[in-house]
Design a protein around this motif. Structure first.
Motif, PDB file in Angstrom:
ATOM      1  N   ARG A   3       0.818  -1.207   0.000  1.00 28.50           N
ATOM      2  CA  ARG A   3       0.000   0.000   0.000  1.00 28.50           C
ATOM      3  C   ARG A   3       0.859   1.268   0.000  1.00 28.50           C
ATOM      4  NH1 ARG A   3      -5.046   0.545   3.821  1.00 28.50           N
ATOM      5  NH2 ARG A   3      -5.767  -0.879   2.263  1.00 28.50           N
ATOM      6  N   ALA A   4       1.985   1.268   0.726  1.00 30.62           N
ATOM      7  CA  ALA A   4       2.845   2.453   0.798  1.00 30.62           C
ATOM      8  C   ALA A   4       3.330   2.863  -0.585  1.00 30.62           C
ATOM      9  CB  ALA A   4       4.025   2.203   1.727  1.00 30.62           C
ATOM     10  N   GLN A   5       3.532   1.891  -1.460  1.00 31.72           N
ATOM     11  CA  GLN A   5       3.966   2.231  -2.815  1.00 31.72           C
ATOM     12  C   GLN A   5       2.855   2.930  -3.587  1.00 31.72           C
ATOM     13  OE1 GLN A   5       5.362  -1.468  -4.449  1.00 31.72           O
ATOM     14  NE2 GLN A   5       7.463  -1.073  -3.807  1.00 31.72           N
ATOM     15  N   LEU A   6       1.622   2.635  -3.258  1.00 37.34           N
ATOM     16  CA  LEU A   6       0.493   3.256  -3.940  1.00 37.34           C
ATOM     17  C   LEU A   6       0.184   4.638  -3.377  1.00 37.34           C
ATOM     18  CD1 LEU A   6      -1.923   0.197  -4.169  1.00 37.34           C
ATOM     19  CD2 LEU A   6      -0.528   1.163  -5.993  1.00 37.34           C
ATOM     20  N   THR A   7       0.248   4.758  -2.035  1.00 40.37           N
ATOM     21  CA  THR A   7      -0.169   6.006  -1.393  1.00 40.37           C
ATOM     22  C   THR A   7       0.993   6.905  -0.999  1.00 40.37           C
ATOM     23  OG1 THR A   7      -0.095   5.052   0.824  1.00 40.37           O
ATOM     24  CG2 THR A   7      -2.181   4.841  -0.386  1.00 40.37           C
ATOM     25  N   GLY A   8       2.197   6.336  -0.893  1.00 39.85           N
ATOM     26  CA  GLY A   8       3.337   7.113  -0.427  1.00 39.85           C
ATOM     27  C   GLY A   8       3.373   7.241   1.086  1.00 39.85           C
ATOM     28  N   ASN A   9       2.439   6.592   1.798  1.00 42.57           N
ATOM     29  CA  ASN A   9       2.359   6.672   3.255  1.00 42.57           C
ATOM     30  C   ASN A   9       3.090   5.486   3.866  1.00 42.57           C
ATOM     31  OD1 ASN A   9       1.707   6.737   5.941  1.00 42.57           O
ATOM     32  ND2 ASN A   9      -0.483   7.036   5.626  1.00 42.57           N
ATOM     33  N   ASP A  10       4.272   5.736   4.443  1.00 43.80           N
ATOM     34  CA  ASP A  10       5.028   4.646   5.070  1.00 43.80           C
ATOM     35  C   ASP A  10       5.111   4.824   6.587  1.00 43.80           C
ATOM     36  OD1 ASP A  10       6.825   6.733   5.252  1.00 43.80           O
ATOM     37  OD2 ASP A  10       8.537   5.573   4.547  1.00 43.80           O
TER      38      ASP A  10
END
Length: 51
Positions: A3-10
């Motif tokens: 998901r972080a790759q899609l949203t940029g939220n890590d």
């Protein structure tokens, strides 16, 4: 894809960077689970965790 790759939220990934890796264990058989239950294995584990 994580998901972080899609949203940029890590955010969560950053929080978990310093957590120890989990040691893999084999799944207990029904016989092993029964023996552990009879010996109150879980209770002994919980007492250790409180200390």
């Amino acid at each position: 894809m994580p998901r972080a790759q899609l949203t940029g939220n890590d955010t969560y990934r950053q929080k978990l960077l310093h957590v120890e890796k989990v040691t893999p264990m084999r799944q207990w058989s029904a016989r092993q689970a029964s023996k552990l239950k009879k010996s109150d294995y879980r209770q002994g584990y919980l007492v250790q965790r409180r200390n």
